[in-house]
Design a protein around this motif. Sequence first.
Motif, mmCIF file in Angstrom:
data_model
loop_
_atom_site.group_PDB
_atom_site.id
_atom_site.type_symbol
_atom_site.label_atom_id
_atom_site.label_comp_id
_atom_site.label_asym_id
_atom_site.label_seq_id
_atom_site.Cartn_x
_atom_site.Cartn_y
_atom_site.Cartn_z
ATOM 1 N N MET B 63 4.712 5.868 -3.401
ATOM 2 C CA MET B 63 4.855 4.544 -3.533
ATOM 3 C C MET B 63 5.813 4.018 -4.894
ATOM 4 S SD MET B 63 4.127 1.531 -2.450
ATOM 5 C CE MET B 63 3.908 1.950 -0.809
ATOM 6 N N MET B 88 -2.187 6.204 -2.868
ATOM 7 C CA MET B 88 -1.381 5.394 -3.384
ATOM 8 C C MET B 88 -2.025 3.888 -3.865
ATOM 9 S SD MET B 88 1.562 4.472 0.181
ATOM 10 C CE MET B 88 2.526 5.798 0.455
ATOM 11 N N LEU B 92 -0.072 0.407 -4.970
ATOM 12 C CA LEU B 92 0.060 -0.665 -3.933
ATOM 13 C C LEU B 92 0.002 -1.882 -4.493
ATOM 14 C CD1 LEU B 92 -2.622 0.493 -0.959
ATOM 15 C CD2 LEU B 92 -0.253 0.768 -0.906
ATOM 16 N N LEU B 104 5.812 -0.130 4.944
ATOM 17 C CA LEU B 104 4.882 0.897 5.088
ATOM 18 C C LEU B 104 4.360 1.178 6.321
ATOM 19 C CD1 LEU B 104 2.242 1.786 2.445
ATOM 20 C CD2 LEU B 104 2.116 2.702 5.006
#
Lengths: 190, 393
Positions: B63, B88, B92, B104
């Motif tokens: 990410m 992640m 995020l 995603l």
Amino acid sequence: MQNLIQIRWHGRGGQGAKTAALMLADVVFSTGKYVQGFPEYGPERMGAPITAYNRITDNKIRVHSNIYEPDYVVVVDETLFETVDVTKGLSKEGALIVNTARNKNEIEKLLNGYQGRIYTVDARRISMETLGRYFPNTPMLAAVVKVSGLMPDETFLNEMQQSLEQKFAGKPAVVEGNMQALKSTLQEVS
Amino acid sequence: MSIKDRLSGNEAVAIAMRQINPDVMSAFPITPSTEIPQTFSSFVANGQVDTAFIPVESEHSAMSAAIGSQAAGARSLTATSSCGLALMWEVLYVAASNRLPIALALVNRTLSGPININCDHSDSMGARDSGWIQIYSENNQEAYDNFVQAYRIAEHAAVRLPIMICQDGFITSAAVENIELLADRDVQGFVGEYHPESYLLNSKQPLAIGPYAVSAYCMEAKRAQLEALKNAKQVTLDVAKEFAALSGREYGLFEEYKLADADYAMVIIGSAAGTAKDAVDQLRAAGQKVGLLKIRLFRPFPGEEIAAALQKSKVIACMDRTESFNGRCGPLGAEVKSALFDAQLMPPVINYVYGLGGRDVTVEDFITVFAQLAEIEQTNDGGKKYRYLSLRE
């Protein structure tokens, strides 16, 4: 769903029962049907019992659950008789298809009074003769196509030839061995 | 033009990615991820796309790399599942607050423990407040169609937010089913080229992304972010309209199935909606007025629209495929009840938890739910408002 055919596969991790279910979905798709092929995973390890499923019909399939009342059950590994009730929910009008060198009477004794048809094929011997290794899923795929009458032998073999040539491009011996395994099974399953 | 094929949900999403041909894909390439990065990386290796594929050492890095490349001006994406999404988590929020329209592909699988690899929605539901747009899919076709629409929603000037396209782990991700694909050039024409207004590699417009915001500005930034997320609702509808003209397949904020005159309604997300539709058909054939509302857009949550769609329902079941440990309801139950309350609708709402850790759910299970809703209306006894479906006692 019209003309719904439901199939349940019992195998052990590493024997290719899931791959066989996906290959069956693949080959049946080519005849214009709606198909589902999906695995049910237990513990992720070689040798653990695994189940895989197929639905085949003329209409779009919406249901996303496992199959509890199959028309056909394929047993890829006969040691599963000791731990799994393989004929559970199996239709009397359907059939049980077993990879075994034993005869039907011996298999019948292992079942909980299943009334339907039983078919056997020695996928181990066929696999060793044609591929030189134990891959029981290819013969069992041919066995279920033969017993269920899903499609004519010739259509099935043509589709499989194309599919295997794509999958094993550059390995003609593997394609040839698998095709021979399919042909032998179509003749021997009974 | 549509191309008939049979694909797993994983393959279908990987093909959508190939057709989009993004600039960068950063992904952790093995478990807990799925076959999506594996299949896509073969497209990269075969020269079918010119995407830069970055196999990173963790999902946190996946990410972070997507954030870096998207901020630089490159259309970026990643794919993950289960604890991969959990790793992640921190970043995020960074992707969303910096208004980076990353896509995603999420395959919904449970978070441990007990250790389990199968489907439920605990991964994405845990990330529901991270500021991402969330769209859920019933089958491989919807996973593909939703992914094709993803960038049009995320990159829209009124939105500019990251988007998560979710599908059910194994149940659709590993299942081979029939699908209709669009031609490559149709997808490319629909998605279009990415031309960001502001990006780090633009030397004519020096820019800082992600600086410290003192307390005097932090709240205003969050409020502006919320406005963008709310805009995603109308943009999702507009994009769906264009997609329908291209594909013939219609999408909304949610799907209403035989809901208009239904006395008993079920609100549900994901693959089990298909199974529940078969239950609805069986009960309709027996003369019972039952219907279903399937969530597509969960973030932003279209609460007013959902309350309006449910206004004639006498008893409602909300189906949650995750446990949120508040002791009263799951995430979907909480959202639906809050939306109904604001619309001054007070029907009995029973919140069911089902399908945790891949527990199978059948047509018969859903028939049982509808029977319980009917019983509640007939006896005027709501009973327990929070229930577990097909739990072994």
